[in-house]
Design an enzyme around this catalytic site. Sequence first.
Site, PDB file in Angstrom:
ATOM      1  N   LYS A   1       0.857  -1.186   0.000  1.00  0.00           N
ATOM      2  CA  LYS A   1       0.000   0.000   0.000  1.00  0.00           C
ATOM      3  C   LYS A   1       0.896   1.240   0.000  1.00  0.00           C
ATOM      4  O   LYS A   1       1.874   1.295   0.751  1.00  0.00           O
ATOM      5  CB  LYS A   1      -0.899  -0.021   1.247  1.00  0.00           C
ATOM      6  CG  LYS A   1      -2.366   0.082   0.910  1.00  0.00           C
ATOM      7  CD  LYS A   1      -3.267  -0.112   2.079  1.00  0.00           C
ATOM      8  CE  LYS A   1      -4.545   0.693   1.843  1.00  0.00           C
ATOM      9  NZ  LYS A   1      -5.631   0.312   2.736  1.00  0.00           N
TER      10      LYS A   1
ATOM     11  N   GLU B   1     -19.603  -7.220   8.632  1.00  0.00           N
ATOM     12  CA  GLU B   1     -20.659  -6.546   9.396  1.00  0.00           C
ATOM     13  C   GLU B   1     -21.665  -7.528   9.978  1.00  0.00           C
ATOM     14  O   GLU B   1     -22.142  -7.345  11.103  1.00  0.00           O
ATOM     15  CB  GLU B   1     -21.371  -5.514   8.510  1.00  0.00           C
ATOM     16  CG  GLU B   1     -20.551  -4.260   8.225  1.00  0.00           C
ATOM     17  CD  GLU B   1     -19.503  -4.433   7.136  1.00  0.00           C
ATOM     18  OE1 GLU B   1     -19.523  -5.485   6.452  1.00  0.00           O
ATOM     19  OE2 GLU B   1     -18.661  -3.534   6.962  1.00  0.00           O
TER      20      GLU B   1
ATOM     21  N   ARG C   1     -25.591  -4.192   5.661  1.00  0.00           N
ATOM     22  CA  ARG C   1     -25.097  -5.578   5.517  1.00  0.00           C
ATOM     23  C   ARG C   1     -25.536  -6.470   6.669  1.00  0.00           C
ATOM     24  O   ARG C   1     -25.604  -7.671   6.526  1.00  0.00           O
ATOM     25  CB  ARG C   1     -23.563  -5.581   5.517  1.00  0.00           C
ATOM     26  CG  ARG C   1     -22.897  -5.276   4.225  1.00  0.00           C
ATOM     27  CD  ARG C   1     -22.722  -6.531   3.388  1.00  0.00           C
ATOM     28  NE  ARG C   1     -22.392  -6.183   2.030  1.00  0.00           N
ATOM     29  CZ  ARG C   1     -21.168  -6.125   1.548  1.00  0.00           C
ATOM     30  NH1 ARG C   1     -20.150  -6.421   2.312  1.00  0.00           N
ATOM     31  NH2 ARG C   1     -20.968  -5.797   0.294  1.00  0.00           N
TER      32      ARG C   1
HETATM   33  C1  TPP Z   1     -18.917  -3.563   3.461  1.00  0.00           C
HETATM   34  C2  TPP Z   1     -17.825  -2.563   3.697  1.00  0.00           C
HETATM   35  N1  TPP Z   1     -17.326  -2.386   4.931  1.00  0.00           N
HETATM   36  C3  TPP Z   1     -16.358  -1.492   5.152  1.00  0.00           C
HETATM   37  C4  TPP Z   1     -15.851  -0.743   4.135  1.00  0.00           C
HETATM   38  C5  TPP Z   1     -14.808   0.338   4.399  1.00  0.00           C
HETATM   39  N2  TPP Z   1     -13.528   0.018   3.719  1.00  0.00           N
HETATM   40  C6  TPP Z   1     -13.177   0.584   2.568  1.00  0.00           C
HETATM   41  S1  TPP Z   1     -11.705   0.054   2.006  1.00  0.00           S
HETATM   42  C7  TPP Z   1     -11.504  -0.941   3.329  1.00  0.00           C
HETATM   43  C8  TPP Z   1     -10.263  -1.774   3.442  1.00  0.00           C
HETATM   44  C9  TPP Z   1     -10.146  -2.703   2.291  1.00  0.00           C
HETATM   45  O1  TPP Z   1      -9.006  -3.485   2.445  1.00  0.00           O
HETATM   46  P1  TPP Z   1      -8.471  -4.311   1.213  1.00  0.00           P
HETATM   47  O2  TPP Z   1      -9.593  -4.980   0.532  1.00  0.00           O
HETATM   48  O3  TPP Z   1      -7.365  -5.165   1.688  1.00  0.00           O
HETATM   49  O4  TPP Z   1      -7.925  -3.213   0.226  1.00  0.00           O
HETATM   50  P2  TPP Z   1      -6.622  -2.279   0.415  1.00  0.00           P
HETATM   51  O5  TPP Z   1      -7.138  -0.955   0.889  1.00  0.00           O
HETATM   52  O6  TPP Z   1      -5.727  -2.918   1.401  1.00  0.00           O
HETATM   53  O7  TPP Z   1      -6.041  -2.218  -0.923  1.00  0.00           O
HETATM   54  C10 TPP Z   1     -12.579  -0.841   4.207  1.00  0.00           C
HETATM   55  C11 TPP Z   1     -12.709  -1.538   5.498  1.00  0.00           C
HETATM   56  C12 TPP Z   1     -16.419  -0.931   2.854  1.00  0.00           C
HETATM   57  N3  TPP Z   1     -16.012  -0.208   1.795  1.00  0.00           N
HETATM   58  N4  TPP Z   1     -17.367  -1.851   2.661  1.00  0.00           N
END
Ligand code: TPP
Length: 633
Positions: free
Chosen positions: A293, A378, A406
């Site tokens: 990242k 969730e 969710r």
């Molecule tokens: C259902 C849901 N819960 C929480 C989020 C908030 N959220 C956005 S990005 C993220 C982290 C995603 O992590 P990852 O899939 O590993 O992607 P990275 O940012 O590490 O590339 C979260 C928790 C969301 N978008 N959707």
Amino acid sequence: MNNNLSKKYMLCDPKTYPHLCKIDSPQDLRLLARDQLQAANDELREFLINSIAHCGGHFAAGLGTVELTIALHYLFDTPSDKIIWDVGHQAYPHKVLTGRKEILHSIRQTNGLHPFPSRSESEYDAFGVGHSSTSISAALGMAVAAKAKGDDRRFVAVIGDGAMTAGLAFEALNHAAALDVNLTVILNDNDMSISENVGGFRNYLAKILSGKFYSGFKESGKKALQNMPKITRWAHRVEEHLKGMVMPGTLFEELGFNYIGPIDGHDLDVLLTMIGNIKRLTGPQILHVVTRKGKGFSPAEKDPIAYHAVPIFDPKETRLPASKKKVTYSNVFGKWLCDMAEKEEKLMAITPAMREGSDLIAFSKKYENRYFDVGIAEQHAVTIAAGMACEGLKPVCAIYSTFLQRGYDQLIHDVVLQDLDVLFAIDRSGLVGGDGATHHGAFDISFLRCIPNLIIMAPSDEQECRKMLTTGFEFKGCAAVRYPRGSGTGIEAGDSLETLEIGKGIVKRKRKDDSQGIALLAFGSLLKNALIVAEAIDATVVDMRFVKPLDKELILELSQNHSRFITLEENVIAGGAGSAVSEFLAEENIQIPIKHLGIPDKFIEHGDPDELITLCGLDVDGIINQISNFVEN
Ligand SMILES: Cc1ncc(C[n+]2csc(CCOP(=O)(O)OP(=O)(O)O)c2C)c(N)n1
């Protein structure tokens, strides 16, 4: 920030970006020779850093997917082949390569680019996203449809290790194995969600990458790929070859996927070779790609949490500008949680992967054993709370309004129906601004208020928020406090752990004129606008406080000496708090003209929060106009 200066950084000028400036679509990218791709790749990363620094937005995740985006659009025949980005916050490089580079700087702003891929924005945005963990299901559905139509097209889901922690992603993996379709899942593993990723699956991935195994592959990987047999014999030979290099019997293999990896997601050559080869395989494939990242911008590599989403900043500085923001409702919640935890040992705090956003940082440090980040899960967040409550603990489930969608069945079936003691601290209720339609907390009052026995509170300021959290915590049963994003009135929330009388509103202003007139019934954040409006039109103003139970006595009393009711809420009008007032009046057979003000019956796009409030007619002028029209008609 000087506008001309910022614009200069945001445009793709040919001197700085000789390759990138010629790419207006993936077809242009495919015209480049393979040995030009690294240069285009590096320019893309540079462009992203400069652009996002000057407009703000999701930052670190996109820097980690630059190579992957180049490789996918170079090798696949997009838009006929489909790339489905999970969440979509990492899709800025994809937006740049698909004809949107000159307007990238408008992202998240009113009338600007959508914050995430959106089917209405581009034919390259195969699936609308924002909420996580949908990509494999969606790609699988598309692959099934293509097969049914006899199309030989490719479908690629790109999902992060964080998004993989959701049940939905596993449901799709499970089902994919039962279907004979061409689906490629790219697991983009950077070992981060917004904060550190959590759980057994994370540990499993870490084990795959650990020690000699991964570094061994890194060294041998390229050699092994160079020695691969010609493609005619490749399909069946390479499978064994690759499997020999990786751990036999991985979880994915057990699920019926052909697992390939892990590979270095920043080595463009390896990516191109591997994805090029996978393209020729049939059936469900999973490619495990390891990325970082914030790649290429060292402050973001060092602190990917801070650089997950950024305000405007100077890319020459090693730090983000200090936040000048006022205390937010999330801060009020975070402090209240620590204060309450000190008093009440039974308090447990749960977050589905939103430690920073929900302001649980202090609590997670101080009460490590009472803090549960459950991953992006969730449904599980709600049901684990139910389980804790069964055993006499008092869980506080901190969850964004939009993500509680969710956990809806879990809320009804696992918590409220069993009359369990859980407090829901619902953040980001109402309009959220730049994250747009996928993230507005527009529906929670409507979907909560139809559930029996649930108590729903909507604070009008920070002090009220604190009192409501305490009230909900002390209540024996399920209670919800829904508070907005960002700061409120600026009033100090204080330290008291005072409660409110359940189901009682409060008259904030009485009409000066004794004759019948308008009563404004405000639920939550719009109280401050209602008070200003009331001065202009001489109306009574009530802070209703409780959406459920309604203060029926007060409504009856107001109906005696007012000729019109106006209800106000930052929720959709359909089925909202205003509807609750109308239902009660109808039940009592009281006929009083009533107008509901709230979010209209359409999806509200992204933009500046104040502009969105104005768009919905909920700013002071908008409210006055809507009331005038109502009175005149
Ligand atoms: C259902 C849901 N819960 C929480 C989020 C908030 N959220 C956005 S990005 C993220 C982290 C995603 O992590 P990852 O899939 O590993 O992607 P990275 O940012 O590490 O590339 C979260 C928790 C969301 N978008 N959707």
